[in-house]
Design an enzyme around this catalytic site. Structure first.
Site, PDB file in Angstrom:
ATOM      1  N   ASP A 161       0.870  -1.189   0.000  1.00 28.77           N
ATOM      2  CA  ASP A 161       0.000   0.000   0.000  1.00 28.77           C
ATOM      3  C   ASP A 161       0.899   1.229   0.000  1.00 28.77           C
ATOM      4  O   ASP A 161       1.786   1.358   0.840  1.00 28.77           O
ATOM      5  CB  ASP A 161      -0.897  -0.027   1.238  1.00 28.77           C
ATOM      6  CG  ASP A 161      -1.968   1.057   1.202  1.00 28.77           C
ATOM      7  OD1 ASP A 161      -3.146   0.721   1.395  1.00 28.77           O
ATOM      8  OD2 ASP A 161      -1.628   2.236   0.985  1.00 28.77           O
TER       9      ASP A 161
ATOM     10  N   ASP B  57      -3.931   2.262  -5.120  1.00 27.67           N
ATOM     11  CA  ASP B  57      -2.577   2.212  -4.545  1.00 27.67           C
ATOM     12  C   ASP B  57      -2.283   0.964  -3.726  1.00 27.67           C
ATOM     13  O   ASP B  57      -1.324   0.947  -2.975  1.00 27.67           O
ATOM     14  CB  ASP B  57      -2.303   3.476  -3.720  1.00 27.67           C
ATOM     15  CG  ASP B  57      -2.861   3.393  -2.304  1.00 27.67           C
ATOM     16  OD1 ASP B  57      -3.893   2.732  -2.115  1.00 27.67           O
ATOM     17  OD2 ASP B  57      -2.251   3.993  -1.401  1.00 27.67           O
ATOM     18  N   GLU B  58      -3.086  -0.088  -3.868  1.00 31.82           N
ATOM     19  CA  GLU B  58      -2.770  -1.293  -3.092  1.00 31.82           C
ATOM     20  C   GLU B  58      -3.012  -2.568  -3.881  1.00 31.82           C
ATOM     21  O   GLU B  58      -3.872  -2.625  -4.759  1.00 31.82           O
ATOM     22  CB  GLU B  58      -3.541  -1.326  -1.768  1.00 31.82           C
ATOM     23  CG  GLU B  58      -5.021  -1.284  -1.969  1.00 31.82           C
ATOM     24  CD  GLU B  58      -5.818  -1.386  -0.677  1.00 31.82           C
ATOM     25  OE1 GLU B  58      -5.489  -2.215   0.184  1.00 31.82           O
ATOM     26  OE2 GLU B  58      -6.786  -0.648  -0.567  1.00 31.82           O
TER      27      GLU B  58
HETATM   28  P1  TTP Z   1      -5.356   5.048   1.000  1.00 30.69           P
HETATM   29  O1  TTP Z   1      -4.308   4.004   0.719  1.00 30.69           O
HETATM   30  O2  TTP Z   1      -6.500   4.669   1.866  1.00 30.69           O
HETATM   31  O3  TTP Z   1      -4.687   6.327   1.677  1.00 30.69           O
HETATM   32  P2  TTP Z   1      -3.288   7.002   1.402  1.00 30.69           P
HETATM   33  O4  TTP Z   1      -2.485   6.211   0.429  1.00 30.69           O
HETATM   34  O5  TTP Z   1      -3.516   8.414   1.033  1.00 30.69           O
HETATM   35  O6  TTP Z   1      -2.622   6.991   2.833  1.00 30.69           O
HETATM   36  P3  TTP Z   1      -1.991   5.767   3.656  1.00 30.69           P
HETATM   37  O7  TTP Z   1      -0.568   6.120   3.883  1.00 30.69           O
HETATM   38  O8  TTP Z   1      -2.774   5.722   4.917  1.00 30.69           O
HETATM   39  O9  TTP Z   1      -2.169   4.530   2.816  1.00 30.69           O
HETATM   40  O10 TTP Z   1      -5.962   5.562  -0.358  1.00 30.69           O
HETATM   41  C1  TTP Z   1      -5.192   5.721  -1.543  1.00 30.69           C
HETATM   42  C2  TTP Z   1      -5.605   6.956  -2.299  1.00 30.69           C
HETATM   43  O11 TTP Z   1      -7.001   6.918  -2.614  1.00 30.69           O
HETATM   44  C3  TTP Z   1      -5.398   8.227  -1.532  1.00 30.69           C
HETATM   45  O12 TTP Z   1      -4.081   8.741  -1.681  1.00 30.69           O
HETATM   46  C4  TTP Z   1      -6.447   9.138  -2.098  1.00 30.69           C
HETATM   47  C5  TTP Z   1      -7.571   8.212  -2.517  1.00 30.69           C
HETATM   48  N1  TTP Z   1      -8.652   8.276  -1.508  1.00 30.69           N
HETATM   49  C6  TTP Z   1      -9.700   9.190  -1.703  1.00 30.69           C
HETATM   50  O13 TTP Z   1      -9.729   9.887  -2.717  1.00 30.69           O
HETATM   51  N2  TTP Z   1     -10.682   9.277  -0.750  1.00 30.69           N
HETATM   52  C7  TTP Z   1     -10.683   8.527   0.397  1.00 30.69           C
HETATM   53  O14 TTP Z   1     -11.593   8.636   1.238  1.00 30.69           O
HETATM   54  C8  TTP Z   1      -9.597   7.590   0.592  1.00 30.69           C
HETATM   55  C9  TTP Z   1      -9.536   6.759   1.843  1.00 30.69           C
HETATM   56  C10 TTP Z   1      -8.620   7.509  -0.381  1.00 30.69           C
HETATM   57 MG    MG Z   2      -2.214   4.134   0.687  1.00 25.80          MG
END
Ligand code: TTP
Ligand code: MG
Length: 361
Positions: free
Chosen positions: A12, A110-111
């Site tokens: 992720d 992103d995962e």
């Molecule tokens: P995530 O992997 O949930 O969050 P992140 O990568 O920003 O942070 P983390 O380090 O905790 O993993 O989500 C990936 C992307 O998806 C995030 O960068 C932006 C998008 N996203 C949204 O647009 N709205 C949301 O509510 C979430 C959770 C994510």
């Molecule tokens: Mg993320």
């Protein structure tokens, strides 16, 4: 897969959209960065898509109205979301991840999950090295940090990748699962949303350990059959769900050479070894292929590819060996530089007509 020790990886990216913007605009480094999506219902009515860790420390959360975020962090840098651009970066990352496992399943922008049970797995130490290498390759080729979790199934791998963010690598061995989950607040358990967490907390369940101590019948009564059963298993770290590869249009394998090399014999030796695996997979599926692609990655992570397409489909190992050897010799004659990693991919599949029909007639 029952009874078999699996090794699953979950990758992720850290504060993904915000991290990309930081990379693109080095002058905002060290400041709170907030990515906003605007609804189109008038200027300024937007929600936070994500933010970097500086902004999170100020209390900013995904989904929050941007107006509220601005009150929490007046000095923050607010940027509009550029989804198409992030998607391109995502594709580049997924292509890297895809080559590290037996099966690859992307679950969001992103995962992704990798089944590494065969490729580097069983032995968790090998999986750890694979994860270090994967994180490094993503970092070197995109300048972005990722977090990786390794566990005996998808549930534990996912919870492990979140556990040491950012830039984390967290390994949970089968005998560590209960200690890993036990002290966590129940809302951190995958599958427990706000509502379920509320129901559980009303009954004094604060941690996953508390949840584990409840009778399954009690859980089913409280949460319904499907959810109750699922959380009963999850609280024990049980998750048999497989990593599902989408139907692939290509099969490939990538490896690091023991040391950087431009020696054609060494490169061919290793690549043909990778090919054994690919060919047996393809034959299992009953595919024939026409195209073979060699990828070389230099010590500074520049990658080049060279392909060769046959005019008729083949599936024999000997055909693969012949084509691969030709490709690699050809590649090295044009690009005589040392390689750190190499990979081979076959594509352009078809299924042979069933031979028996000839005899039937
Ligand atoms: P995530 O992997 O949930 O969050 P992140 O990568 O920003 O942070 P983390 O380090 O905790 O993993 O989500 C990936 C992307 O998806 C995030 O960068 C932006 C998008 N996203 C949204 O647009 N709205 C949301 O509510 C979430 C959770 C994510
Ligand atoms: Mg993320």
């Amino acid at each position: 897969m029952a009874g078999m020790n699996r090794v699953v990886m979950h990758i992720d990216m850290d504060s993904f959209f915000a991290q990309i913007e930081e990379r693109e605009n080095p002058e905002i480094a060290g400041k709170p960065v907030i990515i906003c999506v605007f609804s189109g219902r008038g200027e300024g009515i937007g929600a936070v898509s994500t933010s970097n860790y500086h902004a999170r420390n100020q209390g900013i959360k995904a989904g929050m109205p941007c107006g509220r975020a601005k009150k929490l962090s007046p000095e923050g840098i607010y940027l509009p979301s550029r989804k198409d651009f992030y998607k391109e970066v995502s594709d580049q990352i997924m292509e890297i991840i895809n080559r590290y496992g037996d099966a690859f399943e992307q679950v969001s922008i992103d995962e992704a999950y990798l089944e590494v049970t065969h490729g580097g797995g069983k032995d968790i130490g090998k999986a750890e090295n694979l994860a270090i290498e994967l994180k490094e390759e993503i970092k070197n080729r995109t300048s972005l940090n990722s977090s990786v979790g390794i566990g005996p199934n998808k549930l534990i791998a996912k919870m492990a990748s979140a556990h040491k963010k950012p830039d984390g690598l967290c390994i949970v061995r089968p005998n560590e699962v209960n200690d890993f989950l036990g002290p966590m607040p129940v809302k951190k358990l995958y599958g427990v949303g706000k509502k379920t967490a509320g129901i559980l907390q009303e009954d004094g369940i604060e941690t996953i350990r508390d949840l584990r101590e409840r009778d399954p019948l009690w859980l089913i009564e409280k949460l319904g059959k499907a959810r109750g059963k699922k959380l009963f298993d999850y609280a024990r770290g049980i998750d048999p769900s497989p990593v599902i590869s989408r139907e692939k249009e290509q099969f490939g394998r990538m490896m690091s050479f023991p040391e950087d090399t431009d020696d054609s014999e060494i490169i061919i030796f290793h690549i043909l070894e990778l090919g054994e695996d690919i060919i047996s997979k393809i034959r299992e599926k009953g595919y024939q292929f026409r195209t073979v692609t060699f990828t070389g990655i230099t010590p500074d992570y520049i990658s080049h590819t060279k392909s060769l397409t046959l005019d008729h489909p083949v599936s024999e190992k000997i055909d693969f060996f012949e084509v691969s050897e030709k490709l690699i010799m050809n590649y090295l004659s044009k690009k005589p530089e040392k390689l750190r990693r190499g990979g081979i991919t076959v594509s352009n599949f078809s299924r042979p007509e069933r031979q028996s029909s000839l005899i039937d007639y």
